[in-house]
Design a protein around this motif. Structure first.
Motif, short mmCIF file in Angstrom:
data_model
loop_
_atom_site.label_atom_id
_atom_site.label_comp_id
_atom_site.label_asym_id
_atom_site.label_seq_id
_atom_site.Cartn_x
_atom_site.Cartn_y
_atom_site.Cartn_z
N ALA A 189 -9.41 -21.36 -72.15
CA ALA A 189 -9.44 -20.78 -70.80
C ALA A 189 -10.75 -20.09 -70.46
O ALA A 189 -11.11 -19.95 -69.29
CB ALA A 189 -8.29 -19.80 -70.62
N LYS B 21 -4.33 -18.01 -64.05
CA LYS B 21 -5.39 -17.41 -64.87
C LYS B 21 -6.77 -17.79 -64.35
O LYS B 21 -7.68 -16.95 -64.28
CB LYS B 21 -5.25 -17.88 -66.32
N GLN B 22 -6.93 -19.06 -63.98
CA GLN B 22 -8.23 -19.50 -63.49
C GLN B 22 -8.56 -18.92 -62.11
O GLN B 22 -9.73 -18.67 -61.80
CB GLN B 22 -8.28 -21.05 -63.43
N LEU C 214 -6.82 -26.30 -70.80
CA LEU C 214 -6.86 -25.09 -69.97
C LEU C 214 -6.25 -23.90 -70.71
O LEU C 214 -6.69 -22.76 -70.56
CB LEU C 214 -6.10 -25.31 -68.65
N THR C 215 -5.23 -24.19 -71.51
CA THR C 215 -4.54 -23.12 -72.24
C THR C 215 -5.38 -22.60 -73.42
O THR C 215 -5.55 -21.39 -73.60
CB THR C 215 -3.18 -23.62 -72.76
N GLN D 115 -1.53 -21.43 -65.99
CA GLN D 115 -2.95 -21.61 -66.29
C GLN D 115 -3.81 -21.56 -65.03
O GLN D 115 -4.92 -21.05 -65.03
CB GLN D 115 -3.17 -22.93 -67.04
#
Length: 509
Positions: A81, A118-119, A77-78, A115
């Motif tokens: 992204a 962010k998503q 995920l990092t 994360q």
């Protein structure tokens, strides 16, 4: 070759019948190291294969956590992204693992919260939002993760999403609004007070802005169903802000009242007690409870008719809602004789309180009901309230409360009974005898484990009881005088002083 093999395995694993052979061949453990690859195609196929093989298999999922799959998923995920396929695979994996306590513990050691924020911001479809919501909801059950989610700004992003979807009539948007509202409630209504304060601070400005915009666009009309859940949440956030940001607390509280929030909240409560939506009820009650803390707010709240309208919730059978309801009413009664008089003479409320005071299955509700009863008597100045509570058979519950394991509750009961005795001892005399109040007080005075404040308040109550001939006789027969003489040699000066005073009153000196 390795990429192709992983691709083939991911396709084979789609077939339920092929999962068992894959498990027996220990292919999962073989695939795990591939999640460290820098080849995006390899990561995609390996992730899909692992997810499909382990789907709905708790033992295998636990094994995945043990061998360290969680940090690998967060790393995907990092690092990737913006790769939709890889993000989808990682989120699905987290969704399937998030219910495991071991997974939550492992995730608490990562920066998964950042994360997921962010998503949330990047999500451009209902499907993506829903899966992120599902992961967040599961993680919010863990106290450490809950704090991390709040610190990362999850409630703030959810507020932005709700604002963006405000007023939409599309079914998919309504589902997102409901899910986001429920998620904010989950983040705020737990035991992590630090998380509540942080969320309140993060959401203060957008909350007031949103309510102001709604007022301008809607006037005095009732809230639409989609926005209703949001308002209950945002008001809860702002009411908390009134407590944690002293420089602006008065302005925020006044703004809430000026916007007509009180009646909007009550409209929501009355509506959702029928639909059974407990998350909205809890959020709205939390808002009212916190708005009622400042004295100026108590007066305003009473003038708005909150106490009477809240009682519509008495029919709720939800323990969390019942607990919040009792806390809200207790907050209203605190320091307000008028409120105590209104509540203390309401036969419907008193009847329900008696049921809750005797509630054996839910000790927290029982305790809160007793605390409300004590608060009503403590802040009341009316003889009619004392008679009403006596008629409802509430005195026995307060006498029982004096023997609580919690010193705070013991003191609340003792103070309430002392004030009630000062107002109308004659009405209470028979109930005191039936519930053996004198004997209970004697036990508290003799017990070395009784707190100093409880001993002090027990003697203060005894002084009130001396004004009754029958109760004075019980005190003499129980030989409390001997115990008081012993307390005159107590190591605490305040206890000694009160023991001497109590003996003087007893002896008529």
């Amino acid at each position: 070759c390795a990429v192709r093999a992983a691709h083939v395995l991911s396709e084979i694993a789609k077939n339920e019948e092929m999962k068992k052979p894959c498990i027996e061949a220990d292919l999962v453990l073989t695939l795990i190291p591939l999640l460290e690859s820098t080849d995006q195609e390899m990561l995609l196929h390996a992730g899909r294969a692992i997810g499909r093989i382990c789907y709905d298999n708790r033992d295998l999922q636990e094994e995945l956590v043990k061998v360290g799959v969680i940090p690998s998923l967060v790393q995907i995920l990092t690092d990737y992204a913006e790769s939709e396929p890889l993000v989808h695979v990682a989120l699905l994996a987290l969704y399937n693992l998030a219910d495991l306590d071991s997974a939550k513990e492992a995730l608490s050691m990562t920066k998964v919260a950042e994360q997921l924020v962010k998503q949330l911001r990047r999500a451009d479809s209902h499907e993506r939002l829903e899966i992120v919501f599902e992961v967040l909801q599961a993680l919010a059950e863990n106290d450490a993760l809950k704090v991390q989610l709040v610190d990362a700004g999850v409630p703030e992003v959810l507020s932005e999403i709700l604002l963006r979807l405000r007023g939409s009539s599309q079914a998919e948007d309504t589902c997102i609004v409901k899910a986001a509202s429920d998620l904010i409630v989950s983040l705020l209504l737990g035991d992590t007070w630090r998380g509540e304060l942080k969320a309140a601070e993060n959401n203060a400005k957008p909350t007031v802005l949103i309510l102001a915009r709604h007022e301008n666009s809607q006037g005095q009309d009732s809230l639409n169903s989609e926005f209703a859940s949001f308002v209950s949440i945002t008001v809860f956030l702002t009411s908390l802000t009134c407590l944690v940001l002293p420089p602006s607390s008065d302005g925020n509280c006044l703004r809430m009242f000026q916007l007509g929030v009180i009646h909007q909240l009550l409209d929501l409560l009355e509506k959702h007690v029928q639909s059974g939506d407990t998350s909205v009820q809890q959020a709205a009650l939390s808002a009212l409870q916190n708005l009622a803390i400042p004295v100026v707010s108590k007066v305003q709240t009473l003038q708005e008719g909150v106490a009477e309208r809240i009682e519509a919730l008495l029919r709720s059978e939800s323990p969390p809602v019942q607990f919040k309801l009792l806390g809200t009413l207790r907050m209203l009664a605190d320091g307000q004789a008028d409120a105590a008089e209104i509540l203390g003479q309401d036969p419907v409320l008193l009847n329900r309180l008696m049921q809750w005071c005797g509630e054996g299955d839910h000790s927290s509700i029982c305790g809160e009901a007793n605390r409300l009863l004590a608060s009503i008597l403590h802040h009341n100045r009316s003889q009619e309230v004392v008679k009403a509570i006596q008629a409802a058979q509430g005195i026995k519950h307060l006498v029982s409360m004096t023997t609580s394991e919690q010193a705070a509750m013991q003191n609340e009961a003792l103070n309430a009974l002392a004030i009630a005795s000062a107002i109308d001892l004659e009405t209470l005399e028979e109930s005191f005898k039936e519930s053996q109040l004198v004997q209970s007080l004697h036990k508290l005075l003799r017990d070395d484990n009784t707190s100093l404040e409880v001993k002090y308040n027990s003697m203060s109550l005894l002084c009130r009881l001396f004004n009754s001939g029958d109760l004075r006789q019980e005190i003499e027969e129980d030989k409390i005088e001997d115990t008081l003489e012993q307390l005159c040699s107590h190591s605490n000066a305040n206890v000694v002083k009160e023991a001497i005073r109590t003996l003087q009153v007893l002896r008529g000196e």
